[in-house]
Design a protein around this motif. Structure first.
Motif, PDB file in Angstrom:
ATOM      1  N   ASN A  66       6.949   5.337   1.251  1.00  0.00           N
ATOM      2  CA  ASN A  66       6.072   6.465   1.582  1.00  0.00           C
ATOM      3  C   ASN A  66       5.211   6.892   0.402  1.00  0.00           C
ATOM      4  OD1 ASN A  66       7.113   6.708   4.285  1.00  0.00           O
ATOM      5  ND2 ASN A  66       8.934   7.670   3.395  1.00  0.00           N
ATOM      6  N   LEU A  67       4.681   5.912  -0.313  1.00  0.00           N
ATOM      7  CA  LEU A  67       3.800   6.193  -1.442  1.00  0.00           C
ATOM      8  C   LEU A  67       2.345   6.217  -0.968  1.00  0.00           C
ATOM      9  CD1 LEU A  67       5.356   3.798  -4.119  1.00  0.00           C
ATOM     10  CD2 LEU A  67       5.889   6.212  -3.720  1.00  0.00           C
ATOM     11  N   PRO A  68       1.499   6.995  -1.613  1.00  0.00           N
ATOM     12  CA  PRO A  68       0.073   6.975  -1.267  1.00  0.00           C
ATOM     13  C   PRO A  68      -0.564   5.654  -1.678  1.00  0.00           C
ATOM     14  CG  PRO A  68       0.447   8.344  -3.201  1.00  0.00           C
ATOM     15  CD  PRO A  68       1.804   7.984  -2.673  1.00  0.00           C
ATOM     16  N   SER A  69      -1.512   5.188  -0.881  1.00  0.00           N
ATOM     17  CA  SER A  69      -2.153   3.903  -1.142  1.00  0.00           C
ATOM     18  C   SER A  69      -3.153   3.993  -2.282  1.00  0.00           C
ATOM     19  CB  SER A  69      -2.859   3.407   0.119  1.00  0.00           C
ATOM     20  OG  SER A  69      -3.916   4.285   0.465  1.00  0.00           O
ATOM     21  N   SER A  91       0.811  -1.214   0.000  1.00  0.00           N
ATOM     22  CA  SER A  91       0.000   0.000   0.000  1.00  0.00           C
ATOM     23  C   SER A  91       0.846   1.266   0.000  1.00  0.00           C
ATOM     24  CB  SER A  91      -0.934   0.004   1.209  1.00  0.00           C
ATOM     25  OG  SER A  91      -0.191  -0.039   2.406  1.00  0.00           O
ATOM     26  N   ASP A  92       2.135   1.146   0.365  1.00  0.00           N
ATOM     27  CA  ASP A  92       2.948   2.367   0.443  1.00  0.00           C
ATOM     28  C   ASP A  92       4.364   2.200  -0.100  1.00  0.00           C
ATOM     29  OD1 ASP A  92       4.122   0.806   2.391  1.00  0.00           O
ATOM     30  OD2 ASP A  92       3.853   2.239   4.027  1.00  0.00           O
ATOM     31  N   SER A  93       4.648   1.105  -0.795  1.00  0.00           N
ATOM     32  CA  SER A  93       6.018   0.913  -1.268  1.00  0.00           C
ATOM     33  C   SER A  93       6.044   0.063  -2.526  1.00  0.00           C
ATOM     34  CB  SER A  93       6.876   0.253  -0.181  1.00  0.00           C
ATOM     35  OG  SER A  93       6.430  -1.066   0.077  1.00  0.00           O
ATOM     36  N   ASP A 141      -5.085   0.685   1.412  1.00  0.00           N
ATOM     37  CA  ASP A 141      -4.514   0.833   2.748  1.00  0.00           C
ATOM     38  C   ASP A 141      -5.478   0.252   3.767  1.00  0.00           C
ATOM     39  OD1 ASP A 141      -3.363   1.567   5.115  1.00  0.00           O
ATOM     40  OD2 ASP A 141      -3.125   3.680   4.624  1.00  0.00           O
ATOM     41  N   THR A 144      -0.494   0.973  -6.266  1.00  0.00           N
ATOM     42  CA  THR A 144      -0.285   0.527  -4.893  1.00  0.00           C
ATOM     43  C   THR A 144      -1.567  -0.121  -4.364  1.00  0.00           C
ATOM     44  OG1 THR A 144      -0.776   2.788  -4.186  1.00  0.00           O
ATOM     45  CG2 THR A 144       1.546   2.145  -4.261  1.00  0.00           C
TER      46      THR A 144
END
Length: 604
Positions: A161-164, A103-105, A194, A191
């Motif tokens: 630190n990517l947006p989900s 969800s973030d990488s 989240d 991604t």
């Protein structure tokens, strides 16, 4: 959403073109760079299937052809009054890939044509490929490591630190030591949702504003195994490895490669006469002409597969979760084995495994830092050193993926009837699997295995390659280890576990239940088997009754070693997770036809 819809929704005079086109080309652009049936690269006269092609020559030839819309041109430097100097820009001969996307990488991967520093650009886009603006906007430029000969010019960037639940347009290039930018290859990935996001909000639900429309939890994925095996390599007369195109056309959110990503022990000849007399014509390189023994030869196997345009196109758009199995090294191997095979001058499997492992880790976009190869860990005379391949990939509230490593800690292949526990996973991995699956909050827990549970996989007349041992009674040998895992899942009240695998070169759906089993301390579960995707078809195999499998469905080749020519007996699996948390597993052939489907509903 098609590119045509995107064009009508946005005035051309005001909006830039999409950074990627969500529509699939009828033929991938790179597939047109070879004259059909001639075995020659367009514009080249010295490469044919009657000559084993040097890998470096072929790579250079491919590098001269665009791998994406943005083909690189030579950099020209000229001083006043002098003749222009042409410096070849760095290219990406193996394309690009992403992997282990959460969800973030995400892990971003590519290979350069020579030494250079990897660079990537990420931009949030809508499902039509248009850059998001306002609250949904996201852009990041990442400078990665320097690719050198030590890693066969491969490099990875771990983007965190990517947006989900966000669709990204991706650009990857390499900058040479003189600062010149090389070829840029484009791709895309999304991604995962989240787990903690309210209503699963993300940047994919809108039409350009982003962040305001609830995005779906639903996602889909494909899995398979067995690429370029039994001498069936890239046959461009039939369109290359068409199974990868069929998977790509389902538009999955990610792809699990269940192992046998290459066949390092399977030489690929220029031509193979099929059972019906047809001639299969392989693209060949020097490294695939014999069994792999040196690090260069193992690396060459991965470079070979990436010559297929279908694979490159899919990997640019679909994140990979990679497992390994035996053929990344040699058939049915286990640590400590000494080969009795006249094709090999290097007989020590630990040495071969170290080289195969390094080449595999260089070429797979895996994220776990303990699983990543670091320069200096291995060399071309390396010693086999176990390091973690098993890992968990979180895909939001619906799904966790648990990748197993059923090779590194494996005990020697025997008849499997020891009265004591022998290893298929090893105690450390067993403890990890029980702990992580038991604490998972995801609705579905998918165990991505590189070997099946109840299928008998012989290694010769007596010994067994997997854990099934032809004995339908109480667990013995390796079965004891898996019995402990299944028992712990029941004890910890784990629900909704599904096992996915490949390896046996046919597809099947198995339901395991204590009502039919000799060992009864477990809850019922499903196992789905897919593959091969570009290799010989085999099966079906005998089943072992210890865990009570019922063969609900199976489909195998017409005969052992059947070629992939017509695609009818090449298989992949597809899973659709619905908004209602349903789990629809289907088995499909390389032509995209569904041969079996099963809808599972979650237990509460």
């Amino acid at each position: 959403m098609s590119s045509g819809i995107a064009a009508s929704a946005r005035p051309r005079s005001r909006e830039p073109p999409p950074l990627f086109s969500p529509g699939l080309p009828a033929v991938h652009p790179a597939a047109k760079t070879r004259v059909p049936g001639s075995g020659k690269l367009a514009g080249m006269t010295d490469l044919s299937r009657r000559t084993v092609v040097k890998g470096s020559v072929l790579a250079a030839a491919l590098a001269s052809v665009p791998a994406a819309a943005n083909a690189a041109a030579p950099a020209i430097r000229q001083s006043p009054g002098t003749v222009a100097l042409v410096r070849n820009r760095l290219t990406l001969p193996s394309g690009i890939a992403t992997g282990d996307v959460t969800s973030d990488s995400a892990v971003l991967w590519s290979r350069a044509s020579a030494a250079g520093r990897m660079q990537a650009v990420l931009r949030a886009v809508d499902d039509a490929g248009q850059v998001l603006r306002g609250r949904g906007a996201f852009e990041r430029v990442l400078r990665g490591p320097r690719a050198t000969q030590a890693s066969d010019f491969t490099a990875k960037i771990h983007a965190g630190n990517l947006p989900s639940n966000t669709r990204f347009a991706l650009e990857i290039s390499f900058e040479d030591d003189g600062g010149a930018a090389g070829e840029t290859v484009r791709g895309t990935f999304r991604t995962a949702p989240d787990t903690g996001a309210v209503n699963g909000k993300g940047r994919t639900g809108g039409t350009g504003n982003g962040g305001n429309v609830p995005a779906s939890y639903a996602q889909s994925f494909v899995w398979t195994g067995d690429t370029a095996g039994q001498g069936w390599g890239i046959n461009e007369e039939i369109g290359g490895m068409r199974g990868y195109r069929a998977m790509h056309q389902t538009r999955p959110d990610f792809f699990i490669h269940s192992g046998d990503t290459v066949y390092a022990d399977g030489p690929i000849a220029e031509t193979v006469v099929e059972k019906d007399g047809q001639v299969w014509r392989n693209l060949v390189t020097e490294e695939v002409s014999k069994v792999a023994e040196t690090l260069t030869e193992f690396r060459g196997r991965h470079r070979y597969n990436s010559l297929d345009a279908n694979m490159r196109a899919m990997f640019a758009d679909v994140p990979v979760i990679a497992n390994w199995d035996d053929h990344e090294t040699t058939n049915n191997w286990y640590p400590g084995e000494v080969l009795d095979d006249p094709r090999y001058t290097v007989r020590d499997v630990n040495t071969l495994a170290a080289r195969g492992r390094q080449a595999w880790q260089e070429n797979m976009p895996i994220a776990d830092s303990s699983a990543l190869w670091r320069p200096g860990t291995f060399d071309d005379a390396g010693q086999y050193q176990p390091a973690r391949i098993y890992r968990k990939i979180s895909r939001g509230p619906q799904l966790d993926i648990f990748c197993l490593d059923m090779r590194t800690f494996k005990s020697p292949n025997t008849d499997g009837k020891e009265a004591y526990t022998t290893n298929i996973l090893g105690q450390e991995q067993v403890d990890w699997l029980i702990r992580e699956v038991s604490k998972s909050k995801a609705t579905w827990k998918v165990i991505a295995a590189d070997l099946p549970l109840g299928i008998v996989v012989p290694d010769g007349a007596v010994n067994q390659e997997s854990l099934a041992n032809r004995d339908n009674g109480a667990p013995l040998g390796r079965e004891l280890e898996i019995a402990g895992v299944l028992s712990a899942f029941k004890r910890n009240r784990v629900k909704n576990v599904v096992w996915l695998t490949a390896d046996v070169h046919y597809c099947a759906a198995h339901h395991y239940s204590p009502e039919r089993a000799a060992f009864t301390d477990f809850d019922p579960f499903w196992e789905f088997v897919a593959g091969p995707i570009a290799a010989g078809s085999f099966g079906p195999n005998a089943m072992d009754g210890t865990f009570g499998p019922e063969v609900v469905f199976s489909k195998a080749g017409r005969f052992a070693g059947e070629s992939p020519r017509d695609g009818e007996n090449q298989f992949f699996g597809h899973v659709q997770l619905g908004e209602d948390n349903s789990f629809t597993a289907s088995l499909r052939n390389a032509n995209g036809a569904t041969v079996f489907s099963k809808v599972l509903t979650p237990e509460r």
